[in-house]
Design a protein around this motif. Sequence first.
Motif, short mmCIF file in Angstrom:
data_model
loop_
_atom_site.label_atom_id
_atom_site.label_comp_id
_atom_site.label_asym_id
_atom_site.label_seq_id
_atom_site.Cartn_x
_atom_site.Cartn_y
_atom_site.Cartn_z
N ARG A 181 0.83 -1.21 0.00
CA ARG A 181 0.00 0.00 0.00
C ARG A 181 0.86 1.25 0.00
NH1 ARG A 181 -4.48 0.17 4.48
NH2 ARG A 181 -5.15 -1.60 3.22
N CYS A 186 1.55 4.87 1.16
CA CYS A 186 1.14 5.64 2.34
C CYS A 186 1.85 7.00 2.33
CB CYS A 186 1.53 4.90 3.62
SG CYS A 186 0.68 3.32 3.81
N TYR A 243 -2.39 0.58 7.88
CA TYR A 243 -1.92 -0.64 7.18
C TYR A 243 -1.39 -1.65 8.20
CZ TYR A 243 0.90 -3.59 4.08
OH TYR A 243 1.44 -4.67 3.41
#
Length: 323
Positions: free
Chosen positions: A251, A253, A262
């Motif tokens: 992911r 971020c 997360y």
Amino acid sequence: MDAKEEIRKLTEQLNHYAYEYYVLDQPSVTDADYDQAYRRLEDLEARYPDYIQADSPTQRVGDKLDNRFEKVQHPTPMLSLGDVFDRQELEDFMASVERGLGFMPRFVCEMKIDGLSVSIRYQEGAYQGAATRGDGTVGEDITANVKTISAVPMRLREAQDLEVRGEIYMPKASFKQLNEQREEAGQATFANPRNSAAGSVRQLDPKVTAQRKLNVFLYSGVFDESLGVSSQSELLARLPELGLRVNPNYRICQTAEEVWAYVDEVQEKRHELAYEIDGIVIKVDRFEDQEALGYTVKAPRWAIAYKFPAEQAQTELKDIEWT
Ligand SMILES: NC(=O)c1c(N)nc(OC2CCCC2)nc1O[C@@H]1CCC[C@@H]1O
């Protein structure tokens, strides 16, 4: 269609099925269909050995090595990672990155697969070899053993020269099955999937490795601008296009809050995963930001491993030494 043409087509078809299954996680045929095509190929190759293709799935298991593994030099060192163990330390890492760059960059968070590091080399798309990380500069040649891992393509979907790096792991289900078999056979069992993966790729006999049902996730590499990526997240999207397996649970971020979201989600679903992880790896996303931050003697300044608290080992009654 003559035998040579049918062998070529079956080889291509089976390799495509493996790509759908391992890389896209979207098989278009059943295992039975795969096995039937595989048996047809074996039958034709037995009758026309001259037509066997180098990247045939039937050619993955080679002969036993005689004594030991050759040493392999890594032209680009395989780095280790600094570890942090709590949120304050992780935020300190992000603050040090912001100080180093003069701005807070985009990060990529990845699951930290608990396996063993591997480097795999391709020349014009063809599999050249594989090596363990070793001490980061010199590893062991495990070319024949990595060739038995079905998720590792013998030919990329593009004729690229590149070295790709990742983690070989033993899925939890394979680990359970292996230890049950070993217990049945009165053999010592492996302590955890990481040790059994390491033991499996360091077998002198590839036939043994082939039976261990190993898998791989790739996450970095050594390549030039022709690969066409300028960040970690672009790399993770590009590798599957080449036929290389990537863990999809990464992911992007931008803030510490997004990193925590997360971390919390992964810690929550960790036990449902088909493989073991021991934390999260947080990396500065853009390569130019990574280069601006550079490296310490053995690890990047642009990446850190956030380690989950060790699980309270549930000592089973049978493991307690009764005095
Ligand atoms: N185990 C992992 O899932 C993992 C990962 N997802 N990403 C990296 O990035 C490398 C690239 C530059 C420095 C570390 N490393 C990983 O594991 C390495 C292997 C050796 C030290 C780390 O554990």
